[in-house]
Design a protein around this motif. Structure first.
Motif, short mmCIF file in Angstrom:
data_model
loop_
_atom_site.label_atom_id
_atom_site.label_comp_id
_atom_site.label_asym_id
_atom_site.label_seq_id
_atom_site.Cartn_x
_atom_site.Cartn_y
_atom_site.Cartn_z
N GLN A 23 0.80 -1.22 0.00
CA GLN A 23 0.00 0.00 0.00
C GLN A 23 0.83 1.27 0.00
N SER A 24 2.05 1.22 0.46
CA SER A 24 2.95 2.36 0.38
C SER A 24 4.36 1.82 0.49
N PRO A 25 5.33 2.57 -0.06
CA PRO A 25 6.69 2.07 0.01
C PRO A 25 7.20 2.06 1.44
N PRO A 26 7.94 1.04 1.82
CA PRO A 26 8.58 1.03 3.13
C PRO A 26 9.59 2.18 3.20
N ASP A 27 10.06 2.50 4.36
CA ASP A 27 10.91 3.68 4.50
C ASP A 27 12.24 3.40 5.21
N PRO A 28 13.11 2.58 4.65
CA PRO A 28 14.39 2.34 5.32
C PRO A 28 15.35 3.50 5.17
N LEU A 29 14.98 4.53 4.40
CA LEU A 29 15.90 5.65 4.25
C LEU A 29 16.07 6.42 5.56
N SER A 39 27.11 -0.22 7.71
CA SER A 39 25.81 -0.10 7.05
C SER A 39 24.79 -1.05 7.68
N ALA A 40 23.54 -0.59 7.71
CA ALA A 40 22.45 -1.43 8.21
C ALA A 40 21.70 -2.10 7.07
N VAL A 41 22.15 -1.90 5.83
CA VAL A 41 21.42 -2.42 4.67
C VAL A 41 21.24 -3.94 4.77
N GLY A 42 22.26 -4.66 5.19
CA GLY A 42 22.15 -6.10 5.27
C GLY A 42 21.43 -6.62 6.49
N SER A 43 21.29 -5.80 7.53
CA SER A 43 20.70 -6.30 8.76
C SER A 43 19.34 -5.70 9.10
N ASP A 44 19.00 -4.56 8.55
CA ASP A 44 17.73 -3.92 8.86
C ASP A 44 16.63 -4.52 7.98
N PRO A 45 15.60 -5.14 8.57
CA PRO A 45 14.55 -5.77 7.76
C PRO A 45 13.78 -4.78 6.89
N ALA A 46 13.81 -3.50 7.20
CA ALA A 46 13.11 -2.52 6.37
C ALA A 46 13.70 -2.46 4.97
N TRP A 47 15.01 -2.69 4.82
CA TRP A 47 15.62 -2.70 3.50
C TRP A 47 15.09 -3.86 2.67
N LYS A 48 14.99 -5.03 3.29
CA LYS A 48 14.45 -6.19 2.59
C LYS A 48 13.02 -5.90 2.14
N GLU A 49 12.23 -5.28 3.03
CA GLU A 49 10.85 -4.94 2.70
C GLU A 49 10.80 -3.94 1.54
N LEU A 50 11.68 -2.93 1.56
CA LEU A 50 11.72 -1.94 0.48
C LEU A 50 12.06 -2.61 -0.85
N LEU A 51 13.07 -3.44 -0.87
CA LEU A 51 13.48 -4.09 -2.11
C LEU A 51 12.39 -5.03 -2.63
N ARG A 52 11.70 -5.72 -1.74
CA ARG A 52 10.59 -6.58 -2.15
C ARG A 52 9.48 -5.73 -2.77
N TRP A 53 9.15 -4.62 -2.13
CA TRP A 53 8.12 -3.71 -2.65
C TRP A 53 8.50 -3.18 -4.03
N GLN A 54 9.76 -2.77 -4.17
CA GLN A 54 10.21 -2.24 -5.45
C GLN A 54 10.16 -3.31 -6.54
N LYS A 55 10.57 -4.52 -6.21
CA LYS A 55 10.52 -5.63 -7.17
C LYS A 55 9.09 -5.92 -7.59
N GLU A 56 8.15 -5.92 -6.64
CA GLU A 56 6.75 -6.15 -6.97
C GLU A 56 6.21 -5.05 -7.88
N LEU A 57 6.64 -3.82 -7.64
CA LEU A 57 6.20 -2.70 -8.47
C LEU A 57 6.73 -2.85 -9.90
N VAL A 58 8.01 -3.21 -10.03
CA VAL A 58 8.59 -3.42 -11.36
C VAL A 58 7.89 -4.58 -12.06
N ASP A 59 7.65 -5.66 -11.35
CA ASP A 59 6.95 -6.81 -11.94
C ASP A 59 5.54 -6.43 -12.37
N TRP A 60 4.87 -5.58 -11.58
CA TRP A 60 3.50 -5.19 -11.89
C TRP A 60 3.44 -4.41 -13.20
#
Length: 153
Positions: A23-29, A39-60
């Motif tokens: 429903q809205s992009p996650p906000d790991p920024l 960096s928290a990119v590999g350990s913060d679950p918000a990054w995983k959520e953001l990348l999943r959201w972005q991938k779903e948007l591209v696939d859509w």
């Protein structure tokens, strides 16, 4: 306000129209950096959520369709920037865009707004986005000390 050029007929993204999609992009920024400065990119679950959201948007939309659209937009650093020409409605950009609009798109009626945030973190609304111009001295530079003095200046 001047009339806008013909717009693309892209459908609304899933975050605006599909209840089964994010429903809205996650906000790991906006996240705390680990105390050791890594960096928290590999350990913060918000990054995983953001990348999943972005991938779903591209696939859509479809990757090939997005690439075709992107290639039709014009050059980012010229008067043909797609925001200047009305080809895109929004852009995440730096403070330089205001000067570029003043120089290259004098009649453009535009405004600024805070970035959207995750529905789960409404308190972050308005917290901003920080970026900057990056400068450094490359490994193997011919005159690294002189280059570093310039950077410090």
């Amino acid at each position: 306000m001047p009339s806008s050029p013909a717009r693309s007929t892209w459908p609304s993204p899933p975050c605006a129209t599909r209840s089964s999609a994010p429903q809205s992009p996650p906000d790991p920024l906006v996240y705390p950096h680990p105390p050791d400065g890594t960096s928290a990119v590999g350990s913060d679950p918000a990054w995983k959520e953001l990348l999943r959201w972005q991938k779903e948007l591209v696939d859509w939309y479809g990757y090939d369709k997005l690439e075709k659209f992107r290639k039709s937009l014009g050059q980012e650093w010229s008067a043909d920037h797609p925001f200047h020409k009305g080809k895109i409605a929004m852009v995440l950009d730096g403070e330089w865009r205001n000067a570029m609009i003043a120089n290259e798109a004098k009649g453009l009626d535009y405004g600024t707004a805070p970035l959207p945030v995750s529905d789960a973190k409404p308190d972050l609304y308005g917290s901003g986005f920080t970026a900057g111009t990056v400068i450094g001295v490359p490994k193997g530079a011919k005159n690294p000390q002189a280059a570093w003095e310039l950077v410090k200046y």
